[in-house]
Design an enzyme around this catalytic site. Sequence first.
Site, PDB file in Angstrom:
ATOM      1  N   GLN A  44       3.930   3.979 -11.457  1.00  0.00           N
ATOM      2  CA  GLN A  44       3.426   4.825 -10.381  1.00  0.00           C
ATOM      3  C   GLN A  44       2.691   6.072 -10.876  1.00  0.00           C
ATOM      4  O   GLN A  44       1.910   6.654 -10.128  1.00  0.00           O
ATOM      5  CB  GLN A  44       4.578   5.231  -9.460  1.00  0.00           C
ATOM      6  CG  GLN A  44       5.184   4.035  -8.741  1.00  0.00           C
ATOM      7  CD  GLN A  44       6.308   4.419  -7.810  1.00  0.00           C
ATOM      8  OE1 GLN A  44       7.455   4.516  -8.228  1.00  0.00           O
ATOM      9  NE2 GLN A  44       6.008   4.651  -6.546  1.00  0.00           N
ATOM     10  N   ASN A 190      16.365   0.111 -11.264  1.00  0.00           N
ATOM     11  CA  ASN A 190      16.086   0.859 -10.049  1.00  0.00           C
ATOM     12  C   ASN A 190      16.040  -0.099  -8.866  1.00  0.00           C
ATOM     13  O   ASN A 190      15.236  -1.029  -8.847  1.00  0.00           O
ATOM     14  CB  ASN A 190      14.729   1.557 -10.131  1.00  0.00           C
ATOM     15  CG  ASN A 190      14.387   2.261  -8.815  1.00  0.00           C
ATOM     16  OD1 ASN A 190      15.025   3.245  -8.458  1.00  0.00           O
ATOM     17  ND2 ASN A 190      13.408   1.741  -8.074  1.00  0.00           N
ATOM     18  N   GLU A 191      16.891   0.132  -7.882  1.00  0.00           N
ATOM     19  CA  GLU A 191      16.849  -0.582  -6.609  1.00  0.00           C
ATOM     20  C   GLU A 191      16.725  -2.092  -6.745  1.00  0.00           C
ATOM     21  O   GLU A 191      15.724  -2.693  -6.342  1.00  0.00           O
ATOM     22  CB  GLU A 191      15.688  -0.066  -5.748  1.00  0.00           C
ATOM     23  CG  GLU A 191      15.762   1.416  -5.449  1.00  0.00           C
ATOM     24  CD  GLU A 191      14.777   1.850  -4.364  1.00  0.00           C
ATOM     25  OE1 GLU A 191      13.891   1.057  -3.998  1.00  0.00           O
ATOM     26  OE2 GLU A 191      14.910   2.977  -3.884  1.00  0.00           O
ATOM     27  N   ASN A 331      19.766   5.897  -4.220  1.00  0.00           N
ATOM     28  CA  ASN A 331      18.512   6.320  -3.581  1.00  0.00           C
ATOM     29  C   ASN A 331      18.715   6.229  -2.082  1.00  0.00           C
ATOM     30  O   ASN A 331      19.060   5.158  -1.562  1.00  0.00           O
ATOM     31  CB  ASN A 331      17.346   5.395  -3.961  1.00  0.00           C
ATOM     32  CG  ASN A 331      16.933   5.547  -5.413  1.00  0.00           C
ATOM     33  OD1 ASN A 331      17.437   6.413  -6.130  1.00  0.00           O
ATOM     34  ND2 ASN A 331      16.000   4.711  -5.850  1.00  0.00           N
ATOM     35  N   TYR A 333      17.039   7.386   1.757  1.00  0.00           N
ATOM     36  CA  TYR A 333      15.924   7.972   2.507  1.00  0.00           C
ATOM     37  C   TYR A 333      16.147   7.977   4.016  1.00  0.00           C
ATOM     38  O   TYR A 333      15.712   8.890   4.695  1.00  0.00           O
ATOM     39  CB  TYR A 333      14.630   7.178   2.254  1.00  0.00           C
ATOM     40  CG  TYR A 333      14.027   7.322   0.879  1.00  0.00           C
ATOM     41  CD1 TYR A 333      14.452   6.521  -0.179  1.00  0.00           C
ATOM     42  CD2 TYR A 333      13.012   8.240   0.643  1.00  0.00           C
ATOM     43  CE1 TYR A 333      13.879   6.639  -1.439  1.00  0.00           C
ATOM     44  CE2 TYR A 333      12.431   8.360  -0.620  1.00  0.00           C
ATOM     45  CZ  TYR A 333      12.870   7.560  -1.654  1.00  0.00           C
ATOM     46  OH  TYR A 333      12.301   7.674  -2.904  1.00  0.00           O
ATOM     47  N   GLU A 399      17.170   9.453  -5.883  1.00  0.00           N
ATOM     48  CA  GLU A 399      15.931   9.617  -5.101  1.00  0.00           C
ATOM     49  C   GLU A 399      16.278  10.025  -3.678  1.00  0.00           C
ATOM     50  O   GLU A 399      17.239   9.520  -3.090  1.00  0.00           O
ATOM     51  CB  GLU A 399      15.131   8.305  -5.001  1.00  0.00           C
ATOM     52  CG  GLU A 399      14.319   7.952  -6.210  1.00  0.00           C
ATOM     53  CD  GLU A 399      13.536   6.645  -6.033  1.00  0.00           C
ATOM     54  OE1 GLU A 399      13.123   6.327  -4.905  1.00  0.00           O
ATOM     55  OE2 GLU A 399      13.360   5.956  -7.050  1.00  0.00           O
ATOM     56  N   TRP A 441      12.366  12.615  -4.851  1.00  0.00           N
ATOM     57  CA  TRP A 441      11.226  11.742  -5.049  1.00  0.00           C
ATOM     58  C   TRP A 441      10.084  12.373  -4.274  1.00  0.00           C
ATOM     59  O   TRP A 441      10.171  12.424  -3.064  1.00  0.00           O
ATOM     60  CB  TRP A 441      11.511  10.310  -4.551  1.00  0.00           C
ATOM     61  CG  TRP A 441      10.335   9.426  -4.827  1.00  0.00           C
ATOM     62  CD1 TRP A 441       9.235   9.221  -4.029  1.00  0.00           C
ATOM     63  CD2 TRP A 441      10.106   8.683  -6.031  1.00  0.00           C
ATOM     64  NE1 TRP A 441       8.346   8.397  -4.657  1.00  0.00           N
ATOM     65  CE2 TRP A 441       8.848   8.061  -5.872  1.00  0.00           C
ATOM     66  CE3 TRP A 441      10.833   8.498  -7.218  1.00  0.00           C
ATOM     67  CZ2 TRP A 441       8.301   7.246  -6.881  1.00  0.00           C
ATOM     68  CZ3 TRP A 441      10.285   7.685  -8.196  1.00  0.00           C
ATOM     69  CH2 TRP A 441       9.035   7.069  -8.024  1.00  0.00           C
ATOM     70  N   GLU A 448       2.008   4.471  -4.519  1.00  0.00           N
ATOM     71  CA  GLU A 448       3.152   4.056  -3.701  1.00  0.00           C
ATOM     72  C   GLU A 448       3.124   2.532  -3.477  1.00  0.00           C
ATOM     73  O   GLU A 448       3.043   2.041  -2.363  1.00  0.00           O
ATOM     74  CB  GLU A 448       3.164   4.870  -2.397  1.00  0.00           C
ATOM     75  CG  GLU A 448       4.236   4.530  -1.385  1.00  0.00           C
ATOM     76  CD  GLU A 448       5.687   4.629  -1.861  1.00  0.00           C
ATOM     77  OE1 GLU A 448       5.934   5.180  -2.934  1.00  0.00           O
ATOM     78  OE2 GLU A 448       6.557   4.114  -1.159  1.00  0.00           O
ATOM     79  N   TRP A 449       3.143   1.776  -4.567  1.00  0.00           N
ATOM     80  CA  TRP A 449       3.245   0.315  -4.526  1.00  0.00           C
ATOM     81  C   TRP A 449       2.218  -0.293  -3.551  1.00  0.00           C
ATOM     82  O   TRP A 449       1.056   0.074  -3.612  1.00  0.00           O
ATOM     83  CB  TRP A 449       4.694  -0.102  -4.223  1.00  0.00           C
ATOM     84  CG  TRP A 449       5.676   0.563  -5.160  1.00  0.00           C
ATOM     85  CD1 TRP A 449       6.609   1.517  -4.848  1.00  0.00           C
ATOM     86  CD2 TRP A 449       5.788   0.382  -6.596  1.00  0.00           C
ATOM     87  NE1 TRP A 449       7.289   1.910  -5.980  1.00  0.00           N
ATOM     88  CE2 TRP A 449       6.814   1.229  -7.058  1.00  0.00           C
ATOM     89  CE3 TRP A 449       5.131  -0.435  -7.543  1.00  0.00           C
ATOM     90  CZ2 TRP A 449       7.188   1.300  -8.407  1.00  0.00           C
ATOM     91  CZ3 TRP A 449       5.510  -0.362  -8.887  1.00  0.00           C
ATOM     92  CH2 TRP A 449       6.521   0.489  -9.291  1.00  0.00           C
TER      93      TRP A 449
HETATM   94  C1  PNW Z   1      11.789   3.655  -3.677  1.00  0.00           C
HETATM   95  N1  PNW Z   1      12.144   0.657   2.073  1.00  0.00           N
HETATM   96  O1  PNW Z   1      11.416   2.463  -3.074  1.00  0.00           O
HETATM   97  C2  PNW Z   1      11.312   3.469  -5.094  1.00  0.00           C
HETATM   98  O2  PNW Z   1      12.334   3.578  -6.054  1.00  0.00           O
HETATM   99  C3  PNW Z   1      10.133   4.307  -5.452  1.00  0.00           C
HETATM  100  O3  PNW Z   1       9.453   3.721  -6.523  1.00  0.00           O
HETATM  101  C4  PNW Z   1       9.262   4.498  -4.232  1.00  0.00           C
HETATM  102  O4  PNW Z   1       8.038   5.100  -4.515  1.00  0.00           O
HETATM  103  C5  PNW Z   1      10.069   5.337  -3.253  1.00  0.00           C
HETATM  104  O5  PNW Z   1      11.313   4.739  -2.953  1.00  0.00           O
HETATM  105  C6  PNW Z   1       9.349   5.621  -1.938  1.00  0.00           C
HETATM  106  O6  PNW Z   1       9.083   4.435  -1.258  1.00  0.00           O
HETATM  107  C7  PNW Z   1      11.623   2.114  -1.775  1.00  0.00           C
HETATM  108  O7  PNW Z   1      11.250  -0.033   2.580  1.00  0.00           O
HETATM  109  C8  PNW Z   1      10.675   1.292  -1.191  1.00  0.00           C
HETATM  110  O8  PNW Z   1      13.200   0.910   2.709  1.00  0.00           O
HETATM  111  C9  PNW Z   1      10.839   0.818   0.071  1.00  0.00           C
HETATM  112  C10 PNW Z   1      11.977   1.152   0.779  1.00  0.00           C
HETATM  113  C11 PNW Z   1      12.941   1.982   0.218  1.00  0.00           C
HETATM  114  C12 PNW Z   1      12.747   2.459  -1.069  1.00  0.00           C
END
Ligand code: PNW
Length: 492
Positions: A44, A190-191, A331, A333, A399, A441, A448-449
């Site tokens: 990234q 990671n995840e 992580n 969110y 994160e 994060w 962002e992927w």
């Molecule tokens: C994480 N969702 O990914 C990753 O570890 C990071 O690389 C990424 O940039 C960051 O969160 C923000 O997206 C996620 O869809 C990707 O719930 C998708 C999800 C959650 C985390």
Amino acid sequence: MPSARLPLLLALLLPFASTCFPKQRRFQKFPENFLWGTATASYQVEGAWNADGKGVNVWDTFTHEGGHVVNNETGDVACDSYHKYKEDVQLMKSIGLSHYRFSISWSRILPDGTAASYNEKGMQYYRDLVDELTGNNIIPLATLYHWDLPQPLQDAGGWLNESIISYFEDYARICFQELGSKVKLWLTHNEPFETCWSAYGLGEDAPGYSDHPGTYPYQCAHNLIKSHATVWHLYNIRYRPSHHGKVGITLNVEWKEPKYANQTAAADRSLDFMLGWFANPIYVNGNYPQSMIDQVAMKSAAQGFKESRLPTFTSDEMNYIRGTSDFFGVNHYTTRLVEHHQNSPELVSFVADQDTLETFDPTWPRAASLWLYEVPWGMRKVLNYIRVTYGNPDILVTENGVSDHSGSLNDQFRIQYHSSYIANMHQAIQDGCKVIGYTAWSLLDNFEWALGYSEKFGIHQVNFMDPARPRKAKMSAGWFRELIKNNGQAES
Ligand code: PNW
């Protein structure tokens, strides 16, 4: 003034004083030595996709193929942190961060994925980065695998092929050997939920498999869990005695709130499929959660499979896997509402196996990312769930963050997001959770992927139109500096 008049004067002035000096807000102080950091991942931010002997990884292939990422954007240059890491470290230093979470690009140091292809120049980049960090009193926290698998290993099946376990072990050994005298905190993966669902089931992430959503995710996870345990044992036996570090894994979890009071079983099942899938083997008993075992067995039987689509561990494997983490990386969110939903029996999918329906409360504010609703109380619930379910481990929040489209320097909404989640983390600590640190994060706006550069999570803006990729601090960076200086914040 005669002293007898003083009380009278004070009594007269007191009502005004309380308007001039609002009631003292309580201060949320964090434990001494609490870690405050930021995170990034190699693909990234690094760029330099073919510099100094680096091999091709699955994200190079996926982005170059086209059709998978918004505007067909790539991480070819990204933030160019491969060349600008010293500047990045100065940004961290000016905020006063205690740690930096970065990931190592497997194909940079082992271009074809195997130890035979060792690339000294690639390793030198990580030695330099680690030296720069430790020289500036910033603790390096290295993730071994943040989704950028060397392409030749993918061609051999990637995480679906059991042989990945020994390749991952070789790669980890080289990283421990070369960096372990200075890197004392490691994350294997990671995840894994995203690796095995988004990449091997849904197909949104590289390598983009979507044809076998009822089998590939489970096979991926099975090998991945074993690869984690193998690397933890490697460190434990070979490196811990001299390096004295810690090895963990980072799991992502959304809080799953029952939509109705009678839906707790559905919410628990959903947590099992997201978090327990990996946490139950590693932190509880070496095996998948019972609800997963039951659900997948029942569905598989009804669908005519000879055995469950969920693979089984032998009892030796369970003993080997159980207890293989020195801390709990999480992580977090966002939050979802969950209710029971009986899926049609012929759907062969990891999602259908759960028999749940996930929705959002329309009053929750949403970020630029469609999946990201701001629900700060979910943080407190997640941390307490981990405390109760997984034996009150040390927890490192690896994160937490929020996105916009513009990358504006005036990111008040981001301050609001972090502040409210941090307040809930503080409450969780009062509840008895052993949270040892928090990692935002991200340090920088970055790739962002599948969303490319359209969603920005950074506390620093990066100008992706400028070849020099200049960075600018957002308001949130200044806010973090204050938070860290005070080791806490005033209650809002
Ligand atoms: C994480 N969702 O990914 C990753 O570890 C990071 O690389 C990424 O940039 C960051 O969160 C923000 O997206 C996620 O869809 C990707 O719930 C998708 C999800 C959650 C985390």
